[in-house]
Write an enzyme that holds these catalytic residues in place. Structure first.
Site, PDB file in Angstrom:
ATOM      1  N   HIS A 152      40.443  34.151  31.975  1.00 12.63           N
ATOM      2  CA  HIS A 152      39.255  33.915  31.139  1.00 12.63           C
ATOM      3  C   HIS A 152      39.544  32.666  30.304  1.00 12.63           C
ATOM      4  O   HIS A 152      40.684  32.454  29.877  1.00 12.63           O
ATOM      5  CB  HIS A 152      39.025  35.013  30.108  1.00 12.63           C
ATOM      6  N   ASP A 211      41.535  33.473  27.214  1.00 11.78           N
ATOM      7  CA  ASP A 211      42.921  33.992  27.290  1.00 11.78           C
ATOM      8  C   ASP A 211      43.869  32.833  27.307  1.00 11.78           C
ATOM      9  O   ASP A 211      44.970  32.925  26.773  1.00 11.78           O
ATOM     10  CB  ASP A 211      43.303  34.715  28.596  1.00 11.78           C
TER      11      ASP A 211
HETATM   12  C1  XLS Z   1      37.357  44.701  32.078  1.00 13.38           C
HETATM   13  C2  XLS Z   1      37.253  43.848  33.238  1.00 13.38           C
HETATM   14  C3  XLS Z   1      37.665  42.397  32.998  1.00 13.38           C
HETATM   15  C4  XLS Z   1      37.156  41.529  34.101  1.00 13.38           C
HETATM   16  C5  XLS Z   1      37.155  40.069  33.798  1.00 13.38           C
HETATM   17  O1  XLS Z   1      37.290  45.905  32.152  1.00 13.38           O
HETATM   18  O2  XLS Z   1      37.968  44.410  34.281  1.00 13.38           O
HETATM   19  O3  XLS Z   1      39.034  42.304  32.851  1.00 13.38           O
HETATM   20  O4  XLS Z   1      37.893  41.710  35.260  1.00 13.38           O
HETATM   21  O5  XLS Z   1      36.345  39.765  32.731  1.00 13.38           O
END
Ligand code: XLS
Ligand code: NI
Ligand code: NI
Length: 437
Positions: free
Chosen positions: A101, A104
């Site tokens: 993301h 992150d």
């Molecule tokens: C959260 C999601 C997230 C997505 C990406 O539960 O799994 O991590 O994979 O935004």
């Protein structure tokens, strides 16, 4: 480049008899299965958020795992320090792909301009590491759920300027994903849903979400980004109800808003569980619609009702996943993306290795078992025969569109009763599957 984990070397395949915990017992990247290498089938990917940002905090307690490369750093310095550590881990694990993301990899700035500048700084570092290691970007995404501005959602917020901010953030995330050669871009509707219907105009929110995704598709075209778009279903958490609740709901939404040609699904095991489905079900639903894109590989805990994102080690689960994946032609743009985190109590960097090795081995076994089941042919043969009544006579005629209610009534009036049903043989099939495990 200085190493963070000099005691851990590149993880090698040592075969099922090996007692070395830091070796693959089943994942042998170059080994051919159904004529394709395991690496090509599985297209493993490691995620930035859990691996680098997860420190074991939960609702009841703070971080337990402060990584050596994190110690004493904050803000952009911390973000910079994490990049080489991440690629060291990914490379030692032999991961061909990663996912991240925007927020992150780089921190939230005070303004959009500052956040964008920080993201640019980190993007340059990611690019350098990609070039150094050959590791590629499976997909990028924007984090549209942590900041308070997204408390009512992003594209489905009641606040139009939140929508605008989210649009700006996704625009930038698309540019960065494109710059890094990303093979996909994922939308997970982190807060695209509601906590109470008393304050919610559902139709209006869904229209906004449709419009938002069209804007993304248009912008991708404008900048020449040809990666695959994904929607990742999840029924709840953090909101009570999320619009992209499961594969079927996503497909319906995409069809209703003319988005189906542009999107596939990125299915996550633990999200399937939360939706009251098996992962096999979700993958079948997507596969049947030609929308099986990628998977976020993890697993929940059947005794806990939330998204625990544990590493997948259950061979039944991975066998089911790979059976469906192979049935629908395998992963092409997508892959097996470990959206999984080590437990709060697993505090050593080494635990990141045990976790990923376990997940990769579990999927390698699932792949081999699925291929063996397919080569054996008895399962497919059984299913085929179960539908034999559709291959000739009235069944074939119905499938060809040659029958209607009148003609079928006529037939049944003549016969008086339908042909007798055959056993479904569930127990026989369960035993058959167990022969391969
Ligand atoms: C959260 C999601 C997230 C997505 C990406 O539960 O799994 O991590 O994979 O935004
Ligand atoms: Ni996910
Ligand atoms: Ni999740």
């Amino acid at each position: 480049m200085s190493e963070h984990l000099p005691n851990i070397t590149r993880i090698a395949y040592e075969g099922p008899k090996s007692k070395n915990p830091l070796a693959f017992k089943h994942y042998n990247a170059g080994e051919l299965v159904e004529g394709k290498s395991m690496a090509e089938h599985l297209r493993f990917s490691i995620v930035y958020w859990h691996t680098m940002c997860g420190q074991g905090a939960d609702m009841f307690g703070g971080p337990t795992a402060i990584r050596p490369w994190d110690a004493g750093k904050t803000g952009l310095d911390l973000a910079k320090a994490r990049v080489p550590a991440f690629f060291e881990i990914a490379q030692k694990l032999g991961m061909p792909y990663y996912a991240f993301h925007d927020r992150d990899v780089a921190p939230h700035g005070q303004t959009l301009r500052e956040s964008n500048a920080w993201l640019d700084t980190i993007t340059a570092l990611l690019k350098e590491q990609q070039q150094r290691t050959g590791i590629k970007l499976l997909w990028g995404t924007a984090q549209l759920f942590v900041h308070p501005r997204y408390m009512h959602g992003a594209a489905t917020s009641c606040n139009a300027e939140t929508f605008a901010f989210a649009a700006a953030q996704v625009k930038k995330a698309l540019e960065v994903t494109h710059e890094l050669g990303g093979e996909g871009y994922t939308f997970w509707g982190g807060r695209e849903g509601y906590s109470t219907l008393w304050n919610t105009d559902m139709k209006r929110e869904l229209d906004h979400l449709g419009r938002f995704l069209h804007m993304a598709v248009n912008y991708a075209k404008e900048i020449g980004f040809k990666g695959q778009f994904y929607i990742e279903p999840k029924p709840k958490e953090p909101t009570k109800h999320q619009y992209d609740s499961d594969a079927a709901a996503c497909l319906n939404f995409l069809r209703e808003y003319d988005l189906l040609p542009h999107f596939k699904l990125n299915l996550e095991t633990n999200h399937a569980t939360l939706a009251g489905h098996s992962m096999q079900h979700e993958m079948e639903v997507a596969g049947a619609a030609g929308a099986l894109g990628s998977m976020d590989a993890n697993t929940g805990d059947l005794l806990l009702g939330w998204d625990t994102d544990q590493f997948p080690t259950d061979i039944y689960l991975t066998t089911q996943c790979m059976l469906v994946a192979l049935k629908y032609g395998g992963f092409t743009t997508g892959g097996v993306n470990f959206d999984s985190k080590v437990r709060r109590e697993s505090i050593d960097p080494e635990d990141l290795f045990h976790a990923h090795i376990g997940g990769m081995d579990a999927f390698a076994r699932g792949l081999k078992i699925a291929a063996a089941i397919r080569a054996d042919g008895r399962l497919a043969e059984f299913v085929k025969n179960r539908y034999a009544s559709w291959d000739s006579g009235v069944g074939a005629s119905i499938e060809a569109g040659k029958e209607n209610f009148r003609s079928l009534e006529k037939l049944m009036l003549e016969q008086g009763e339908a042909a007798a049903c055959q056993s479904g043989r569930q127990e026989f099939l369960e035993n058959l599957i167990n022969q391969f495990l």
